[in-house]
Design a protein around this motif. Structure first.
Motif, short mmCIF file in Angstrom:
data_model
loop_
_atom_site.label_atom_id
_atom_site.label_comp_id
_atom_site.label_asym_id
_atom_site.label_seq_id
_atom_site.Cartn_x
_atom_site.Cartn_y
_atom_site.Cartn_z
N ALA A 1 0.85 -1.20 0.00
CA ALA A 1 0.00 0.00 0.00
C ALA A 1 0.88 1.24 0.00
CB ALA A 1 -0.92 0.00 1.22
N PRO A 2 1.29 1.72 -1.18
CA PRO A 2 2.17 2.89 -1.23
C PRO A 2 1.61 4.13 -0.55
CG PRO A 2 2.11 1.78 -3.36
CD PRO A 2 1.05 1.13 -2.51
N ALA A 3 0.28 4.19 -0.32
CA ALA A 3 -0.29 5.33 0.39
C ALA A 3 0.24 5.35 1.82
CB ALA A 3 -1.82 5.24 0.41
N ALA A 4 0.79 6.48 2.24
CA ALA A 4 1.52 6.56 3.51
C ALA A 4 0.64 6.32 4.73
CB ALA A 4 2.20 7.92 3.62
N ARG A 5 -0.64 6.57 4.64
CA ARG A 5 -1.50 6.40 5.81
C ARG A 5 -1.49 4.96 6.33
NH1 ARG A 5 -4.59 10.73 7.02
NH2 ARG A 5 -4.78 12.36 5.44
N ASN A 6 -1.14 4.03 5.49
CA ASN A 6 -1.16 2.63 5.87
C ASN A 6 0.12 2.16 6.56
OD1 ASN A 6 -3.80 1.74 4.67
ND2 ASN A 6 -2.82 2.55 2.85
N TRP A 7 1.21 2.96 6.46
CA TRP A 7 2.48 2.50 7.04
C TRP A 7 3.29 3.59 7.74
CZ3 TRP A 7 6.14 5.43 4.73
CH2 TRP A 7 5.95 5.82 3.39
N ALA A 8 2.87 4.84 7.67
CA ALA A 8 3.68 5.92 8.24
C ALA A 8 3.86 5.77 9.75
CB ALA A 8 3.06 7.27 7.91
N GLY A 9 2.80 5.38 10.45
CA GLY A 9 2.92 5.18 11.89
C GLY A 9 3.89 4.06 12.22
N ALA A 10 3.88 3.00 11.41
CA ALA A 10 4.80 1.88 11.62
C ALA A 10 6.24 2.30 11.39
CB ALA A 10 4.43 0.72 10.69
N LEU A 11 6.46 3.25 10.50
CA LEU A 11 7.81 3.75 10.28
C LEU A 11 8.35 4.43 11.53
CD1 LEU A 11 9.24 5.38 7.13
CD2 LEU A 11 9.47 6.61 9.28
N VAL A 12 7.52 5.23 12.19
CA VAL A 12 7.94 5.87 13.44
C VAL A 12 8.23 4.82 14.50
CG1 VAL A 12 7.28 7.47 15.27
CG2 VAL A 12 6.64 7.96 12.90
N ARG A 13 7.39 3.79 14.57
CA ARG A 13 7.62 2.72 15.55
C ARG A 13 8.91 1.96 15.25
NH1 ARG A 13 1.90 2.15 14.67
NH2 ARG A 13 0.71 2.86 16.50
N PHE A 14 9.25 1.81 13.97
CA PHE A 14 10.52 1.18 13.61
C PHE A 14 11.68 2.01 14.14
CE2 PHE A 14 14.20 0.80 10.82
CZ PHE A 14 14.44 -0.57 10.87
N GLU A 15 11.60 3.32 14.00
CA GLU A 15 12.67 4.17 14.52
C GLU A 15 12.80 4.03 16.04
OE1 GLU A 15 12.54 7.71 11.13
OE2 GLU A 15 11.57 8.04 13.05
N LEU A 16 11.66 3.94 16.72
CA LEU A 16 11.69 3.73 18.17
C LEU A 16 12.34 2.39 18.51
CD1 LEU A 16 8.21 4.98 19.46
CD2 LEU A 16 10.45 5.99 19.95
N LEU A 17 12.01 1.35 17.75
CA LEU A 17 12.58 0.03 17.99
C LEU A 17 14.08 0.05 17.78
CD1 LEU A 17 12.32 -3.02 18.51
CD2 LEU A 17 11.87 -3.30 16.05
N LEU A 18 14.53 0.71 16.72
CA LEU A 18 15.96 0.77 16.46
C LEU A 18 16.69 1.46 17.61
CD1 LEU A 18 17.80 1.31 13.18
CD2 LEU A 18 18.33 2.88 15.06
N LEU A 19 16.13 2.57 18.10
CA LEU A 19 16.73 3.24 19.25
C LEU A 19 16.82 2.30 20.45
CD1 LEU A 19 14.91 6.68 18.90
CD2 LEU A 19 17.40 6.40 18.98
N ALA A 20 15.75 1.56 20.70
CA ALA A 20 15.73 0.65 21.84
C ALA A 20 16.74 -0.48 21.67
CB ALA A 20 14.33 0.09 22.04
N GLU A 21 16.81 -1.06 20.49
CA GLU A 21 17.72 -2.18 20.24
C GLU A 21 19.18 -1.77 20.39
OE1 GLU A 21 16.91 -5.73 18.84
OE2 GLU A 21 15.49 -5.04 20.35
#
Length: 243
Positions: A124-144
């Motif tokens: 789903a190239p439309a950002a509304r479907n994955w933009a929040g998950a992108l922020v959560r990925f950044e949080l996960l990377l910081l935590a890891e």
């Protein structure tokens, strides 16, 4: 050293007249570099695009030597590089991962999260479907990497509800009542990170500002700061896409 694994292509740096040093993320062995002969050839360039999944075979005489790498395409995301928003997201995610992770250390949660996020962008190239998950990925990377944010309770009162801000110094949550009078000195904590749910335009902007602050402070410093330009391009496109 002989290693065979599926991996996500993160980056390719030209090396010599025709070759390239490829950095790819495996699930079991983490970030693995390797020299690919003919990496810039017409045949291999579409295989070695960021975000693609390949079957890699690394060979070296010792663990300290840069391995020779041969690749076979497993799954191509080359088509997404023609979509401005999807391409910007892939560029940022792969550049961030390549710059942040040490070599040869396994981060299976990050591998799975990156793979899942790339699949979401592809579906789903439309950002509304994955933009929040992108922020959560950044949080996960910081935590890891040992720079996780404490978003479970207010650092001042200990309460676990009405969390609305994060201290830019301690990386800990602050409740709305405890933040009274100090709001301008704090970073906004959007509800989708505090309690879950979707991210609208304003919440997404707050989430990106929050993770961006800590990525720039803790990880993307000095020589590793180059990927921040890719993030800035993505943030501008996301603002327009979810406005």
């Amino acid at each position: 050293m002989h290693r065979v694994a599926e991996a996500i292509i993160l980056s390719v740096r030209p090396h010599g007249e025709h070759g390239g040093v490829v950095r790819a993320l495996t699930r079991a062995d983490g970030l693995q570099p390797g020299y690919v002969r003919g990496a810039r050839s017409r045949h291999l360039r579409p295989v070695l695009m960021a975000g693609n999944v390949v079957r890699g075979e690394w060979r070296a005489r010792t663990e300290d030597q840069l391995a020779a790498l041969t690749v076979e395409l497993v799954h191509s995301r080359a088509g997404l590089h023609g979509e401005p928003l999807a391409a910007a997201a892939i560029e940022w995610l792969t550049a961030l991962t390549a710059a942040a992770l040490p070599e040869a250390q396994p981060y299976p949660r990050l591998h799975d999260a990156l793979d899942g996020l790339l699949r979401a962008i592809e579906a789903a190239p439309a950002a509304r479907n994955w933009a929040g998950a992108l922020v959560r990925f950044e949080l996960l990377l910081l935590a890891e990497l040992g720079f996780g944010l404490d978003l479970e309770a207010c650092v001042v009162t200990g309460q676990t509800d009405d969390l609305a801000y994060v201290s830019p110094r301690s990386a800990a949550a602050v409740s709305r009542s405890a933040a009274s009078g100090y709001e301008r000195q704090l970073l906004a904590l959007p509800a989708f990170l505090a309690t879950g749910g979707p991210a609208d335009g304003a919440a997404l902007a707050d989430g990106l500002a929050l993770t961006g602050h800590f990525l720039a402070r803790a990880i993307l410093t000095d020589r590793r700061a180059a990927p921040l330009a890719a993030r800035e391009r993505l943030v501008e496109r996301l603002k327009r896409a979810v406005a």
